[in-house]
Design a protein around this motif. Structure first.
Motif, short mmCIF file in Angstrom:
data_model
loop_
_atom_site.label_atom_id
_atom_site.label_comp_id
_atom_site.label_asym_id
_atom_site.label_seq_id
_atom_site.Cartn_x
_atom_site.Cartn_y
_atom_site.Cartn_z
N GLN A 167 -1.49 3.84 21.18
CA GLN A 167 -0.55 4.83 21.94
C GLN A 167 -0.06 6.05 21.88
OE1 GLN A 167 3.18 2.89 22.47
NE2 GLN A 167 2.18 0.78 23.40
N ILE A 168 -0.96 7.09 23.28
CA ILE A 168 -1.10 8.74 23.21
C ILE A 168 -0.94 8.93 24.78
CG2 ILE A 168 -3.83 8.26 22.25
CD1 ILE A 168 -3.50 10.79 21.12
N ARG A 169 -0.65 9.72 24.40
CA ARG A 169 -0.26 10.85 26.44
C ARG A 169 -0.34 9.67 27.33
NH1 ARG A 169 -4.56 13.42 23.05
NH2 ARG A 169 -3.94 15.35 22.37
N LYS A 170 0.39 8.63 27.69
CA LYS A 170 0.68 7.43 28.36
C LYS A 170 -0.60 7.03 28.32
CE LYS A 170 3.88 10.55 30.84
NZ LYS A 170 4.50 10.95 32.72
N LEU A 171 -1.86 7.28 27.85
CA LEU A 171 -3.21 5.52 27.26
C LEU A 171 -2.17 4.80 26.27
CD1 LEU A 171 -5.71 8.09 27.09
CD2 LEU A 171 -5.34 6.80 29.11
N ASP A 172 -2.71 3.43 26.62
CA ASP A 172 -2.53 2.18 26.03
C ASP A 172 -3.71 1.91 25.10
OD1 ASP A 172 -1.40 0.36 24.53
OD2 ASP A 172 -0.99 -1.10 26.53
N LEU A 173 -4.77 2.53 24.09
CA LEU A 173 -5.92 1.88 23.79
C LEU A 173 -6.27 0.54 22.72
CD1 LEU A 173 -6.87 5.62 23.27
CD2 LEU A 173 -7.29 4.49 25.46
N HIS A 174 -7.03 -0.02 22.95
CA HIS A 174 -7.67 -1.01 22.16
C HIS A 174 -9.00 -0.86 21.75
CE1 HIS A 174 -4.24 -3.38 24.73
NE2 HIS A 174 -5.02 -2.52 25.88
N ARG A 175 -8.71 -1.21 20.17
CA ARG A 175 -9.25 -0.79 19.33
C ARG A 175 -10.42 -1.39 18.17
NH1 ARG A 175 -10.62 1.67 22.82
NH2 ARG A 175 -10.71 4.60 23.13
N ILE A 176 -11.19 -1.62 17.74
CA ILE A 176 -11.15 -2.77 16.85
C ILE A 176 -11.74 -2.10 15.21
CG2 ILE A 176 -13.90 -4.22 15.85
CD1 ILE A 176 -11.66 -5.55 18.11
N LEU A 177 -11.04 -2.02 13.93
CA LEU A 177 -11.18 -1.56 12.99
C LEU A 177 -12.00 -1.66 12.26
CD1 LEU A 177 -8.34 1.23 11.72
CD2 LEU A 177 -9.67 -0.71 10.52
N LEU A 178 -12.55 -1.77 11.50
CA LEU A 178 -13.57 -2.01 10.17
C LEU A 178 -13.57 -1.21 8.93
CD1 LEU A 178 -15.28 -4.32 9.16
CD2 LEU A 178 -17.02 -3.15 10.24
N GLY A 179 -12.77 -1.24 8.61
CA GLY A 179 -13.01 -0.43 7.12
C GLY A 179 -13.55 -0.93 5.71
N LEU A 180 -14.07 -0.62 5.05
CA LEU A 180 -14.41 -0.28 3.78
C LEU A 180 -13.33 0.35 2.53
CD1 LEU A 180 -16.12 -1.74 1.49
CD2 LEU A 180 -18.14 -0.15 2.15
N TYR A 181 -13.18 -0.54 1.52
CA TYR A 181 -11.96 0.01 0.47
C TYR A 181 -12.44 0.40 -0.77
CZ TYR A 181 -9.41 0.24 5.40
OH TYR A 181 -9.57 0.59 6.08
N TYR A 182 -12.50 1.03 -1.88
CA TYR A 182 -12.67 0.91 -3.09
C TYR A 182 -11.98 1.73 -3.97
CZ TYR A 182 -16.10 4.79 -2.44
OH TYR A 182 -16.18 6.28 -2.08
N LYS A 183 -12.38 1.25 -5.24
CA LYS A 183 -11.69 2.16 -6.44
C LYS A 183 -12.23 2.13 -7.67
CE LYS A 183 -7.01 0.47 -5.34
NZ LYS A 183 -5.70 0.52 -5.75
N ILE A 184 -12.02 3.72 -8.13
CA ILE A 184 -13.69 3.44 -9.43
C ILE A 184 -12.60 4.30 -10.35
CG2 ILE A 184 -15.57 4.47 -10.26
CD1 ILE A 184 -17.13 4.35 -7.48
N ASP A 185 -12.31 3.80 -11.58
CA ASP A 185 -11.99 3.61 -12.68
C ASP A 185 -12.74 4.98 -13.61
OD1 ASP A 185 -10.02 4.93 -14.82
OD2 ASP A 185 -9.82 2.74 -15.01
N PHE A 186 -12.61 6.15 -13.29
CA PHE A 186 -12.75 7.35 -14.10
C PHE A 186 -12.36 7.48 -15.68
CE2 PHE A 186 -15.54 8.85 -9.76
CZ PHE A 186 -16.50 8.59 -10.53
N SER A 187 -11.22 7.33 -15.80
CA SER A 187 -10.19 7.36 -16.74
C SER A 187 -11.22 6.34 -18.45
CB SER A 187 -8.78 7.17 -16.53
OG SER A 187 -8.67 5.87 -16.27
N LYS A 188 -11.70 5.66 -17.89
CA LYS A 188 -12.29 4.71 -18.10
C LYS A 188 -13.37 4.67 -18.22
CE LYS A 188 -7.62 1.92 -19.41
NZ LYS A 188 -7.40 0.33 -18.81
N ASN A 189 -14.22 5.27 -17.72
CA ASN A 189 -15.02 4.86 -17.40
C ASN A 189 -16.10 4.45 -16.87
OD1 ASN A 189 -17.85 6.57 -17.20
ND2 ASN A 189 -18.45 6.67 -19.73
#
Length: 206
Positions: A181-203
């Protein structure tokens, strides 16, 4: 534009360098329609410092390209963004709760002028584990514009609910619905996300 179902795509990474320090990256792309009709893309990189197991601070820089045209390309705004952030997580009645407080300085290069837009953001969320593979992610974030050429006050709200899939211990995919909801607009969105973690402290990958 308001009636169209649009899409958001997110690619988010976290790279652990030590017990206290990590680097985060984010690419965020918005479309006015499903995977069509470009609206916005953000490239962001941040440096994180873990004060305690519950509290993390972040300093970040982002660059964005914003297209204001809906059915065809319109004037573009180019943004350089500085972010200061603190995240806090805890449990409430055995439910994990996360808070994110963020301050942004947005340097907007618009077609006719340059604008400095200062913004406050607060996000409240939770992650509900269903089993080893699936979880629910819920959060709501509101925005307050504290200084522009015109002081806008409360300026935006984003509500997200989605299903998460643990691909591995360090990677998950989330898909869901986001209401903006922004500037009196009511917007509808499909969200697709890829989330990852890499630990370089232990290589090695966590």
């Amino acid at each position: 534009m308001e009636e169209e179902l649009g899409s958001w795509f997110a690619l988010s990474g976290n790279y652990k360098l030590s017990d206290k320090i990590s680097v985060s990256s984010l690419i965020l792309a918005w479309d006015y329609e499903i995977a069509d009709n470009f609206n916005f893309i953000l490239y962001n990189v941040g440096l994180n410092y873990k004060i305690s197991p519950k509290v993390t601070t972040t300093l970040a820089y982002g660059y964005a390209d914003i297209d204001s045209g809906f059915e065809k390309s319109g004037p573009h705004t180019y943004e350089n963004r500085l972010t200061e952030q603190i995240s806090y997580k805890h449990e409430l009645f055995k439910l994990p709760v996360d808070h994110r407080f963020r301050v942004e300085q947005r340097f907007l290069d618009q077609p006719s002028t340059n604008v400095l837009n200062n913004r406050l953001r607060y996000r409240l969320g939770t992650k509900i584990r269903l089993n080893e593979t699936f979880f629910l992610r819920l959060h709501n974030e509101f925005f307050v514009t504290v200084q522009t050429k015109k002081n806008e006050g409360f300026s935006e709200n984003r509500l997200f609910t989605g299903l998460g899939i643990n691909v591995s211990k360090s990677t998950n995919i989330q898909v869901g619905y986001l209401n903006r909801q922004i500037r009196k607009l009511d917007l509808h969105r499909i969200l697709l996300g890829l989330y990852y973690k890499i630990d370089f402290s232990k290589n090695k990958i966590k």
